[in-house]
Design an enzyme around this catalytic site. Structure first.
Site, PDB file in Angstrom:
ATOM      1  CG  ASP A  13      -1.775  -1.295   1.199  1.00 44.25           C
ATOM      2  OD1 ASP A  13      -2.406  -1.579   0.181  1.00 44.25           O
ATOM      3  OD2 ASP A  13      -1.726  -2.033   2.210  1.00 44.25           O
ATOM      4  CG  HIS A  43      -2.531  -2.191  -6.906  1.00 41.22           C
ATOM      5  ND1 HIS A  43      -1.929  -2.792  -7.965  1.00 41.22           N
ATOM      6  CD2 HIS A  43      -1.908  -2.667  -5.819  1.00 41.22           C
ATOM      7  CE1 HIS A  43      -0.974  -3.610  -7.536  1.00 41.22           C
ATOM      8  NE2 HIS A  43      -0.958  -3.547  -6.237  1.00 41.22           N
TER       9      HIS A  43
END
Ligand code: IMP
Ligand code: MG
Length: 336
Positions: A13, A43
């Site tokens: 992340d 994503h």
């Protein structure tokens, strides 16, 4: 610069999705292909204030002229894949390697079962660990065994290597961060595969000598979801005071937040063979940097942070993300 790999340097992340999307729009690659584990990835790509969360389709989908691919090493969940293909309208330009391992319902059940991985190490519960285990045991299905995938099958390594032979640009995007690599991360609190650049190349059938650039993405305030050690983690009230709470794209769990880890950055850069680095979330180091697009517009505090990070990483920081939108970025690549 023809073959570029983009990977995460911390625990995931880091904002890889946004960096991939920006580079794709700017460099106009002919192929953008996914490496990494599978649909455990989440994503986020924000375009015109609309946030897209992708788990199977490459983050570079925002660039409409690239062919999108999923490499042989990646696990494919056909339900997640077909849903995203429909939602993002990429049916005509997405290809799946015929040898991708397939995630079935029983893998998800095994991942989520009460005495299983989701409880023990806080997995995403998306079936990746059990599916990779079955793949190693050689009992897993492959993409070519599923009739619903017939229209998408390709030999992805062949497509990519032919494009490289022709001098075309290719982007290989990783998923998951360096810290949860099965080989180099905080075992057993890791994902079911290596997550480094070498693995992303292997996932796509690209030999190490064909890779030109490895961009490692680091976030100014690293985060971790799930269990496991996190040496620079801050107390939850501290991150609240800083106004930087985050939640997972896949699991919606709150992310644990930490401060910059120079030692980890250096180690990640070494193993990934980092040639350039991206730093995301500089607007959290100093909110005055939000949305800036030129290095000269950054505050002294932010510039000092980047200088120090660059020393830790040992490679130039060429991309600086200043906010969530795809346009919130400083791109210094032409200046090195
Ligand atoms: P698994 O990959 O679902 O087996 O989960 C193993 C560990 O990796 C857990 O701590 C997950 O939270 C973490 N993980 C897996 N994928 C991601 C990701 O894309 N971002 C952040 N953490 C992830
Ligand atoms: Mg994510």
């Amino acid at each position: 610069m023809s073959c570029t790999i983009i990977v995460g340097g911390f625990f995931g992340d880091e904002g890889k999705g946004k960096i991939v999307a920006h580079i794709a729009m700017k460099d106009r690659p002919v192929i953008i292909s996914r490496g990494g584990v599978g649909p455990n990835a989440g994503h986020t790509v924000t375009v015109d204030a609309h946030a897209y969360g992708v788990r199977m389709v490459p983050s570079g989908f925002v660039y409409p002229d690239a062919r999108l691919m999923i490499g042989s090493g990646v696990l494919l969940d056909p339900r997640v894949f077909l849903r995203e293909v429909e939602a993002l309208k990429v049916k005509d330009r997405i290809f799946v390697d015929k040898r991708c391992g397939v995630i079935e319902a029983h893998h998800i059940e095994r991942d989520r079962g009460s005495d299983h991985l989701s409880k023990k190490i806080g997995t995403t519960g998306t079936g990746c660990g059990p599916a990779n285990a079955d793949r190693v045991l050689r009992v897993a299905k492959q993409a070519k065994d599923l009739p619903e995938l017939a229209g998408y099958l390709a030999d992805v390594p062949l497509e990519i290597n032919h494009a490289l032979d022709a001098g075309d640009r290719v982007i290989l995007e990783g998923s998951q961060g360096f810290g949860i690599s099965l080989y180099f991360g905080t075992y057993p609190f890791v994902t079911s595969k290596d997550t480094s650049a070498s693995q992303v190349a292997a996932d796509n059938g690209v030999g190490p000598t064909r890779v030109d650039e490895v961009i490692v993405v680091f976030k100014a305030y690293p985060t971790r979801v799930g269990e496991g050690p996190f040496s620079t983690e801050m107390a939850p009230d501290m991150s609240k005071t800083l106004g930087i709470e985050e939640f997972g794209t896949v699991t919606h769990r709150p992310r644990r937040i930490g401060t910059w880890d120079g030692e980890m950055a250096r180690y990640a850069a070494m193993i990934n063979g980092c040639t350039q680095a991206a730093i995301t979330g500089i607007d959290r180091v100093d909110t005055a940097c939000l949305g800036k697009t030129k290095y000269s517009e950054l505050t002294e505090k932010a510039k000092r942070f980047i200088d120090a990070a660059e020393k830790d990483i040992g490679a130039p920081v060429t991309l600086i993300s200043t906010g969530p939108d795809i346009d919130h970025i400083i791109d210094l690549r032409s200046e090195i």
